[in-house]
Design an enzyme around this catalytic site. Structure first.
Site: not given
Length: 298
Positions: A56, A127, A160
């Site tokens: 990330e 995300k 994540c």
């Protein structure tokens, strides 16, 4: 919405070698970070990898001082310098790359990832679920859970904290994804016992098993502006068991695993009576979680 039974799709020709790069980006050092990413990609390609996953925010680092710093480091996708260099590496080496990048879209910021391959740019993921201080810098992703068709198979991406939400993986599975690539910056979790596996690894294993879906997680290491990161990258088979890793907590390294997607699809059938996707009770709950998306028949 009624939905057809899940289809396995065409078999893969041969096992796919996946590489997850565990590395330490340095905040603000974009040129160096991208150069080191490319060196790791070159190493992975030389070891036969066809799909390489990077952490990330691999180009910028993670712990921004403020939104102004994040804006200054972010770039448009797919035309920004970092994305262009990584895409050129994918083309030169004949590999597919998933890399976390800070995206600037006008005055909006996204914690994003690109997918690039031998033919160039393929797609962007933003995300969906923001962790802690990310809410000070980024907008929540607005592209849903796209699944990208490639000659390797159907590739989905999560980043994540997205992995804490089973819906992310289920929506990928219901669109006939063959694998989910996870650029990540896992941090220590509160009350984590020292003798237990990382919560992130446990969640990845559970999601892989409950969806019959391989998951490849590339984490970072190091301490950045006081924030430690825990490493432990891993590649999980569709049956839920690790194929590679967890990696170390403090070393740059590359994990490799070979995955045959045709075998993974077959493993979704647990026995003569049970299939982890076909057994869903779509008469009780919305098969696509209210998104209105249509499942792929591929």
């Amino acid at each position: 919405m009624m939905m057809s039974q899940y289809s396995s799709g065409p078999p893969s020709i041969e096992p796919l070698v996946i590489a997850c790069v565990q590395m330490e980006p340095h905040i603000g050092e974009k040129d160096d970070n991208v150069a080191r990413c490319i060196r790791h990609i070159e190493t992975a390609a030389s070891h036969g990898a066809s799909l390489v996953v990077l952490p990330e925010l691999a180009n910028t680092g993670y712990v921004f001082a403020d939104r102004e710093e994040a804006l200054a480091l972010a770039e448009p996708l797919p035309d920004g310098a970092s994305a262009q260099l990584l895409t050129q590496a994918a083309q030169r080496l004949g590999v597919y790359i998933v890399a976390g990048i800070a995206e600037r879209a006008g005055e909006r910021l996204y914690n994003a990832a690109i997918l690039a391959g031998p033919a160039g740019h393929i797609g962007v993921y933003r995300k969906l679920h923001l962790w802690n201080h990310e809410n000070r810098f980024f907008e929540p992703g607005d592209l849903g859970v796209p699944v990208f068709d490639t000659p390797l198979g159907r590739i989905a991406i999560a980043i994540c904290y997205d992995g804490w939400f089973p819906e992310t993986y289920r929506l990928a599975a219901m669109q006939a994804a063959d694998i989910v690539c996870v650029p990540t910056n896992w941090v220590p979790m509160p009350a984590q016992p020292a003798d237990r596996p990382a919560m992130a690894a446990t969640l990845a294993m559970a999601a892989a098993h409950s969806n019959g879906l391989p998951i490849a997680c590339a984490n970072r290491i190091g301490i950045e502006r006081g924030q430690p990161f825990i490493g432990q990258s891993l590649i999980v088979a569709g049956n839920g068991w690790p194929l590679a890793g967890p990696a170390s907590i403090d070393r740059e390294e590359i994990l490799y695993a070979a995955i045959d997607f045709s075998r993974t699809r077959a493993e979704r059938e647990l026995n003569a009576f049970n299939h982890v996707l076909n057994d869903r009770r779509t008469d009780v709950y919305d098969s696509m979680l209210g998104t209105g998306w249509l499942a792929s028949d591929s």
